[in-house]
Design a protein around this motif. Structure first.
Motif, PDB file in Angstrom:
ATOM      1  N   ILE A 139       0.991  -0.977  -0.027  1.00 48.03           N
ATOM      2  CA  ILE A 139       0.180   0.033   0.038  1.00 48.03           C
ATOM      3  C   ILE A 139       0.909   1.247  -0.034  1.00 48.03           C
ATOM      4  N   PRO A 140       0.209   2.565  -0.109  1.00 48.05           N
ATOM      5  CA  PRO A 140       1.156   3.517  -0.301  1.00 48.05           C
ATOM      6  C   PRO A 140       1.984   3.870   0.979  1.00 48.05           C
ATOM      7  N   GLY A 141       3.369   4.113   0.419  1.00 48.50           N
ATOM      8  CA  GLY A 141       4.307   4.415   1.555  1.00 48.50           C
ATOM      9  C   GLY A 141       5.108   3.066   1.930  1.00 48.50           C
ATOM     10  N   LYS A 256       3.286   7.488  -2.185  1.00 49.38           N
ATOM     11  CA  LYS A 256       2.151   7.946  -1.396  1.00 49.38           C
ATOM     12  C   LYS A 256       1.878   9.541  -1.639  1.00 49.38           C
ATOM     13  N   GLU A 257       0.539   9.704  -1.932  1.00 47.57           N
ATOM     14  CA  GLU A 257       0.152  11.143  -2.093  1.00 47.57           C
ATOM     15  C   GLU A 257       0.682  11.982  -0.970  1.00 47.57           C
ATOM     16  N   GLY A 258       1.556  13.233  -1.585  1.00 46.27           N
ATOM     17  CA  GLY A 258       2.215  14.165  -0.667  1.00 46.27           C
ATOM     18  C   GLY A 258       3.636  13.787  -0.319  1.00 46.27           C
ATOM     19  N   SER A 259       4.032  12.514  -0.633  1.00 46.00           N
ATOM     20  CA  SER A 259       5.291  12.059  -0.521  1.00 46.00           C
ATOM     21  C   SER A 259       6.261  12.913  -1.519  1.00 46.00           C
ATOM     22  N   GLU A 260       7.478  13.177  -1.112  1.00 47.56           N
ATOM     23  CA  GLU A 260       8.374  13.757  -2.079  1.00 47.56           C
ATOM     24  C   GLU A 260       9.756  12.964  -2.325  1.00 47.56           C
ATOM     25  N   ILE A 261      10.148  12.787  -3.469  1.00 43.81           N
ATOM     26  CA  ILE A 261      11.461  12.125  -3.878  1.00 43.81           C
ATOM     27  C   ILE A 261      12.516  13.092  -4.531  1.00 43.81           C
ATOM     28  N   GLU A 262      13.763  12.840  -4.374  1.00 49.24           N
ATOM     29  CA  GLU A 262      14.699  13.494  -5.311  1.00 49.24           C
ATOM     30  C   GLU A 262      14.529  12.907  -6.876  1.00 49.24           C
ATOM     31  N   VAL A 298      12.444  20.110 -12.734  1.00 50.34           N
ATOM     32  CA  VAL A 298      12.090  19.916 -11.370  1.00 50.34           C
ATOM     33  C   VAL A 298      13.143  19.075 -10.698  1.00 50.34           C
ATOM     34  N   ALA A 299      13.454  19.437  -9.469  1.00 50.88           N
ATOM     35  CA  ALA A 299      14.735  18.719  -8.597  1.00 50.88           C
ATOM     36  C   ALA A 299      14.081  17.695  -7.672  1.00 50.88           C
ATOM     37  N   GLN A 305      -1.062  11.452  -5.991  1.00 48.76           N
ATOM     38  CA  GLN A 305      -2.123  10.315  -5.462  1.00 48.76           C
ATOM     39  C   GLN A 305      -1.522   9.179  -4.896  1.00 48.76           C
ATOM     40  N   ASP A 306      -2.097   8.362  -4.407  1.00 49.67           N
ATOM     41  CA  ASP A 306      -1.433   6.993  -3.944  1.00 49.67           C
ATOM     42  C   ASP A 306      -1.276   6.105  -4.891  1.00 49.67           C
ATOM     43  N   TYR A 307      -0.408   4.879  -4.717  1.00 47.09           N
ATOM     44  CA  TYR A 307      -0.320   3.913  -5.394  1.00 47.09           C
ATOM     45  C   TYR A 307      -0.261   2.723  -4.730  1.00 47.09           C
ATOM     46  N   TYR A 308      -0.505   1.443  -5.569  1.00 43.45           N
ATOM     47  CA  TYR A 308      -0.602   0.295  -4.971  1.00 43.45           C
ATOM     48  C   TYR A 308       0.064  -0.854  -5.809  1.00 43.45           C
ATOM     49  N   PHE A 309       0.621  -1.813  -5.043  1.00 39.30           N
ATOM     50  CA  PHE A 309       1.375  -3.006  -5.681  1.00 39.30           C
ATOM     51  C   PHE A 309       0.493  -4.196  -5.499  1.00 39.30           C
TER      52      PHE A 309
END
Length: 366
Positions: A139-141, A256-262, A298-299, A305-309
């Motif tokens: 699930i997300p995250g 996960k919605e709202g999470s940030e990645i490099e 975009v750095a 939105q959320d994602y699932y596996f």
């Protein structure tokens, strides 16, 4: 003072055709609302969830658990999906595409839920993509990793589904009667090798052990794909820089919605496709290892939105997230509830009562 008396006008009696028409319209409207908001019937066409779910199972799927989605493609023939019944004629027009929202549900998607969703790679509008059913593993995250077919979420091993199965290589001393040896033991996915004494079957560990006890069986060996033993193009992220396989996969973080990645080479390889396709951006490009959205570099990127596996219980015969990666939240349809009918398609035509799997009717989906 005079009182005017009005005689109530008698309504004209409907004819039988009008009554039938009104009844059909009411039934279609009621069925459409029930199908959209509450519960919908599905059937299992492929063996990717065997033996948890079988080809020929008919299911009820709850829209209430995760919340029903508002229609995205309103110009559609009621009670159809992609095509008009029995034809190749599209059942919809995509001239109008509405914003899609999800109504409140009674629960959220959890690890190990059996979920119906729209197949992400399809080119149809979201609400008309092909319906798939799999088990939600991540699930997300979550951080997901598969080690020798066992799934680990955030370092904790998930229990194997009770009826899961995988592939085994079966070596025999002679050619065998597949009906007597395999099918009679409910092993229905069998392929032979060149010699006629070497077979690959999809089954459980318990049935593989049962086969090995037969006097004409030399060995049964579980097939496991170690890292580096599959082509990079066969498994997500379809890159030669990753040596993941169906049985040894990851580790992989699920957005996960709202999470940030490099934004770096690794993250672009893993998440470029979903940023381009499912995040609602009009103009997304990757040039020279840089992510450009609407022409601006975009750095860091924040998911919308959320994602699932998702994975099938039939681990070596399932087209799932190990191949095409994530299921976006707006592709989630509902939760599998119960089997309301089941017919064995491999049983010869004839008496319907012999084809029905009576023991599966009203089984709760777990």
């Amino acid at each position: 003072m005079k009182l005017a008396l009005f005689k109530k006008k008698e309504s004209k009696k409907k004819g039988p055709l009008r009554e039938w028409f009104d009844a059909i319209v009411f039934a279609v409207v009621a069925a459409t609302i029930i199908r959209w908001l509450f519960i919908e019937a599905f059937t299992i066409p492929t063996p990717s969830m065997e033996k948890s779910l079988l080809v020929g199972d008919f299911l009820f799927v709850s829209k209430m658990h995760y919340g029903a989605r508002t229609p995205k493609t309103p110009l559609q023939v009621p009670l159809t999906h992609q095509k008009i019944w029995g034809t190749e004629i599209p059942s919809y027009l995509d001239w109008i595409q509405l914003p899609q929202y999800r109504l409140p549900g009674i629960s959220s998607v959890k690890n190990n839920d059996v979920v119906v969703f729209n197949y992400p790679p399809d080119n149809y509008p979201v609400d008309l993509k092909t319906n798939y059913i799999k088990r939600c593993m991540g699930i997300p995250g979550d951080n997901l990793e598969i080690k020798n077919k066992e799934v680990f979420i955030n370092g904790e091993k998930l229990p194997m589904p009770e009826h899961s199965q995988t592939s085994y290589e079966v070596n025999t001393t002679e050619m065998v009667n597949e009906q007597r040896v395999f099918f009679s033991r409910d092993i229905t996915d069998v392929s032979g090798r060149n010699t006629g004494t070497n077979y690959v079957v999809m089954t459980s560990a318990e049935k593989a052990e049962e086969l090995e006890k037969l006097p004409f069986i030399k060995s049964t060996e579980e097939i496991v794909y170690n890292k580096g033993e599959m082509r990079g193009s066969d498994v997500f992220p379809h890159s030669p820089n990753f040596d993941w396989t169906l049985d040894n996969f990851g580790p992989l973080w699920i957005p996960k919605e709202g999470s940030e990645i490099e934004i770096n080479e690794t993250n672009l390889t893993l998440y470029e496709e979903i940023i381009k396709k499912y995040e609602g951006h009009e103009d997304v490009k990757v040039e020279g290892g840089k992510l450009l959205i609407d022409g601006n570099e975009v750095a860091k990127y924040t998911f919308e939105q959320d994602y699932y596996f998702m994975m099938g219980d039939n681990r070596h015969n399932s087209l799932d997230s190990r191949i095409w990666a994530f299921v976006p939240a707006d592709h989630i349809l509902g939760k599998g509830l119960l089997i309301w009918w089941s017919v064995d398609p491999n049983t010869a035509n004839g008496n319907i009562f012999k084809r029905v799997r009576w023991e599966r009717i009203f089984d709760i989906i777990e």
